[in-house]
Motif scaffolding. Structure first.
Motif, PDB file in Angstrom:
ATOM      1  N   PHE A  21       0.839  -1.194   0.000  1.00 50.26           N
ATOM      2  CA  PHE A  21       0.000   0.000   0.000  1.00 50.26           C
ATOM      3  C   PHE A  21       0.876   1.247   0.000  1.00 50.26           C
ATOM      4  O   PHE A  21       2.092   1.183   0.177  1.00 50.26           O
ATOM      5  CB  PHE A  21      -0.980   0.000   1.175  1.00 50.26           C
ATOM      6  CG  PHE A  21      -0.367   0.242   2.534  1.00 50.26           C
ATOM      7  CD1 PHE A  21      -0.340   1.516   3.090  1.00 50.26           C
ATOM      8  CD2 PHE A  21       0.168  -0.808   3.258  1.00 50.26           C
ATOM      9  CE1 PHE A  21       0.213   1.749   4.348  1.00 50.26           C
ATOM     10  CE2 PHE A  21       0.713  -0.595   4.524  1.00 50.26           C
ATOM     11  CZ  PHE A  21       0.737   0.684   5.064  1.00 50.26           C
ATOM     12  N   ASP A  22       0.246   2.393  -0.188  1.00 42.47           N
ATOM     13  CA  ASP A  22       0.968   3.660  -0.294  1.00 42.47           C
ATOM     14  C   ASP A  22       0.056   4.780   0.188  1.00 42.47           C
ATOM     15  O   ASP A  22      -1.161   4.627   0.241  1.00 42.47           O
ATOM     16  CB  ASP A  22       1.365   3.903  -1.758  1.00 42.47           C
ATOM     17  CG  ASP A  22       2.643   4.704  -1.915  1.00 42.47           C
ATOM     18  OD1 ASP A  22       2.981   5.468  -0.992  1.00 42.47           O
ATOM     19  OD2 ASP A  22       3.298   4.572  -2.963  1.00 42.47           O
ATOM     20  N   LEU A  23       0.658   5.903   0.533  1.00 41.68           N
ATOM     21  CA  LEU A  23      -0.062   7.132   0.866  1.00 41.68           C
ATOM     22  C   LEU A  23       0.567   8.269   0.083  1.00 41.68           C
ATOM     23  O   LEU A  23       1.775   8.461   0.133  1.00 41.68           O
ATOM     24  CB  LEU A  23       0.038   7.443   2.369  1.00 41.68           C
ATOM     25  CG  LEU A  23      -0.765   6.621   3.358  1.00 41.68           C
ATOM     26  CD1 LEU A  23      -0.363   7.000   4.784  1.00 41.68           C
ATOM     27  CD2 LEU A  23      -2.258   6.813   3.163  1.00 41.68           C
ATOM     28  N   MET A  24      -0.235   9.021  -0.632  1.00 42.27           N
ATOM     29  CA  MET A  24       0.274  10.176  -1.366  1.00 42.27           C
ATOM     30  C   MET A  24      -0.881  11.089  -1.740  1.00 42.27           C
ATOM     31  O   MET A  24      -1.950  10.619  -2.148  1.00 42.27           O
ATOM     32  CB  MET A  24       1.008   9.731  -2.639  1.00 42.27           C
ATOM     33  CG  MET A  24       1.501  10.866  -3.519  1.00 42.27           C
ATOM     34  SD  MET A  24       2.724  11.936  -2.725  1.00 42.27           S
ATOM     35  CE  MET A  24       4.198  10.938  -2.895  1.00 42.27           C
ATOM     36  N   ASP A  25      -0.664  12.373  -1.596  1.00 46.39           N
ATOM     37  CA  ASP A  25      -1.648  13.360  -2.018  1.00 46.39           C
ATOM     38  C   ASP A  25      -1.570  13.505  -3.528  1.00 46.39           C
ATOM     39  O   ASP A  25      -0.641  14.117  -4.053  1.00 46.39           O
ATOM     40  CB  ASP A  25      -1.368  14.698  -1.336  1.00 46.39           C
ATOM     41  CG  ASP A  25      -2.317  15.799  -1.794  1.00 46.39           C
ATOM     42  OD1 ASP A  25      -3.345  15.481  -2.437  1.00 46.39           O
ATOM     43  OD2 ASP A  25      -2.026  16.982  -1.516  1.00 46.39           O
ATOM     44  N   ILE A  26      -2.537  12.943  -4.245  1.00 46.09           N
ATOM     45  CA  ILE A  26      -2.547  13.045  -5.706  1.00 46.09           C
ATOM     46  C   ILE A  26      -3.696  13.934  -6.190  1.00 46.09           C
ATOM     47  O   ILE A  26      -3.985  13.975  -7.386  1.00 46.09           O
ATOM     48  CB  ILE A  26      -2.623  11.661  -6.385  1.00 46.09           C
ATOM     49  CG1 ILE A  26      -3.937  10.950  -6.050  1.00 46.09           C
ATOM     50  CG2 ILE A  26      -1.433  10.800  -5.974  1.00 46.09           C
ATOM     51  CD1 ILE A  26      -4.163   9.682  -6.885  1.00 46.09           C
ATOM     52  N   THR A  27      -4.340  14.650  -5.268  1.00 48.28           N
ATOM     53  CA  THR A  27      -5.419  15.554  -5.638  1.00 48.28           C
ATOM     54  C   THR A  27      -5.112  16.999  -5.252  1.00 48.28           C
ATOM     55  O   THR A  27      -5.961  17.882  -5.419  1.00 48.28           O
ATOM     56  CB  THR A  27      -6.744  15.129  -4.974  1.00 48.28           C
ATOM     57  OG1 THR A  27      -6.575  15.128  -3.546  1.00 48.28           O
ATOM     58  CG2 THR A  27      -7.163  13.747  -5.445  1.00 48.28           C
ATOM     59  N   ASP A  28      -3.923  17.235  -4.712  1.00 47.14           N
ATOM     60  CA  ASP A  28      -3.444  18.578  -4.389  1.00 47.14           C
ATOM     61  C   ASP A  28      -4.344  19.314  -3.397  1.00 47.14           C
ATOM     62  O   ASP A  28      -4.599  20.514  -3.535  1.00 47.14           O
ATOM     63  CB  ASP A  28      -3.300  19.406  -5.674  1.00 47.14           C
ATOM     64  CG  ASP A  28      -2.394  20.628  -5.477  1.00 47.14           C
ATOM     65  OD1 ASP A  28      -1.477  20.540  -4.631  1.00 47.14           O
ATOM     66  OD2 ASP A  28      -2.607  21.644  -6.154  1.00 47.14           O
ATOM     67  N   ASP A  29      -4.804  18.568  -2.377  1.00 44.45           N
ATOM     68  CA  ASP A  29      -5.615  19.202  -1.333  1.00 44.45           C
ATOM     69  C   ASP A  29      -4.979  19.041   0.046  1.00 44.45           C
ATOM     70  O   ASP A  29      -5.633  19.266   1.064  1.00 44.45           O
ATOM     71  CB  ASP A  29      -7.032  18.619  -1.331  1.00 44.45           C
ATOM     72  CG  ASP A  29      -7.055  17.126  -1.031  1.00 44.45           C
ATOM     73  OD1 ASP A  29      -5.967  16.515  -0.884  1.00 44.45           O
ATOM     74  OD2 ASP A  29      -8.163  16.555  -0.946  1.00 44.45           O
TER      75      ASP A  29
END
Length: 350
Positions: free
Chosen positions: A72-80
């Motif tokens: 799994f991963d965590l990353m802000d890919i919606t720029d919020d």
């Protein structure tokens, strides 16, 4: 190889087999002067998404889709400024990632994307995509984020790999035939953008889940302003054309609450990665090897970071036993979370 420093003693060694041992690091802090004090323990920093994401990970781990190959991963890919949760069931060629977004304390599926259990994220234009190279053909797609959703912008296909078999060569964009020049122009416009590979950062060990949910996104509130500034200044020297593929990540490599920074230069070969750490004299760094993807691996359960698959080279910044080291079930990849740029340094150390 031993590297002595004022705050740490680091030992690195190659593990050739289960019978080969490594030395360990002793961490000695100055008890009279403490420039290493931080604002808060990372576990004390809370976000609305944490409980829902943790529940989803534990739910998936109990499902039929889970295997020892799941990540799994965590990353802000919606720029919020809120990370998305990315679950990769396996690294099989046809495997896509499920991407979840948070709204308040609830989550929902944002989209699915990828091949081999991972996908490319282009931060500059908020696109995600993948490419799959099959037997004589290539397929791929890119999705664009707009108005709260990721939707398919383009899909592409070519069977140019079948030319030697006498096949009629086709180039297609969004199911319509195009010329080779048109195909190359459209596809390369996305592939030439700086991207980050996402999906397979963490294993599903309990320590990994706990670190990812309760520590990994907390560093801006943990570090003091002076500590952030020191890290920014130290990494700024690499923001140049000399390291166009450099990236970095904030990681607590000794699990003491005060994080280090892993700098991946993007260069091949030995000593392509640097570990920056704070000590009584400021910021210092050491060089380590990395894997072919430019990352090192961190065993959260054992406080050991290493490179290699069967032949390991390992290090520790904690009181960890490296003798007969064997990776546990709580491993994360480190070093390439953010492209190295002045903008990202300001963001990560804001």
């Amino acid at each position: 190889m031993k590297i002595k420093r004022s705050a740490y003693i680091l030992t690195a060694a190659i593990l050739l087999s289960a019978m080969t041992g490594c030395s360990k690091t002793e961490n000695v802090l100055n008890s009279e002067v403490d420039p290493l004090a931080f604002n808060a323990a990372p576990e004390s920093v809370t976000f609305d998404w944490q409980e829902a994401y943790e529940s989803k990970l534990k739910e998936f781990k109990k499902s039929d889709r889970y295997s020892a190959d799941s990540r799994f991963d965590l990353m802000d890919i919606t720029d919020d400024n809120i990370p998305e949760l990315i679950i990769s069931p396996s690294a099989e060629s046809s495997e896509r990632c499920d991407i979840y977004f948070s709204f308040g304390s609830s989550i929902d599926l944002l989209t699915s994307c990828g091949a081999y259990g991972e996908f490319d994220f282009i931060p500059s234009i908020l696109f995600i995509g993948f490419q799959y190279d099959g037997d004589g053909f290539t397929i791929g797609e890119y999705q664009k984020y707009s108005e709260g959703f990721y939707n398919k912008e383009i899909s592409y296909y070519t069977n140019v790999g079948s030319a030697s078999a006498g096949a009629a060569i086709r180039y297609m964009i969004n199911d319509e035939s195009v010329t080779l020049a048109q195909y190359d122009s459209i596809v390369s416009a996305y592939q030439n953008e700086q991207s980050i590979k996402l999906g397979r950062k963490y294993t599903f060990g309990d320590e990994c889940i706990d670190y990812a949910i309760h520590c990994s996104e907390s560093w801006s509130k943990v570090l003091t302003g002076d500590q952030k500034q020191k890290y920014r200044e130290s990494l700024s020297e690499y923001v140049s054309s000399s390291y166009p593929n450099a990236a970095f990540e904030i990681v607590d490599l000794d699990m003491n609450g005060l994080p280090e920074v892993v700098l991946s230069t993007g260069l091949p070969g030995e000593q392509a990665t640097r570990i920056y750490y704070l000590d009584n004299e400021g910021v210092k760094n050491i060089k380590t090897d990395n894997d072919s993807d430019g990352c090192i691996r961190f065993d959260i359960k054992q406080n050991v970071f290493y490179s290699g698959v069967e032949k390991f080279k390992c290090w520790t910044l904690a009181d960890a036993d490296l003798n007969r080291f064997k990776p546990s079930d709580s491993i994360m990849t480190c070093g390439r979370k953010y492209e190295l740029s002045k903008k990202n340094l300001e963001f990560a150390f804001s």
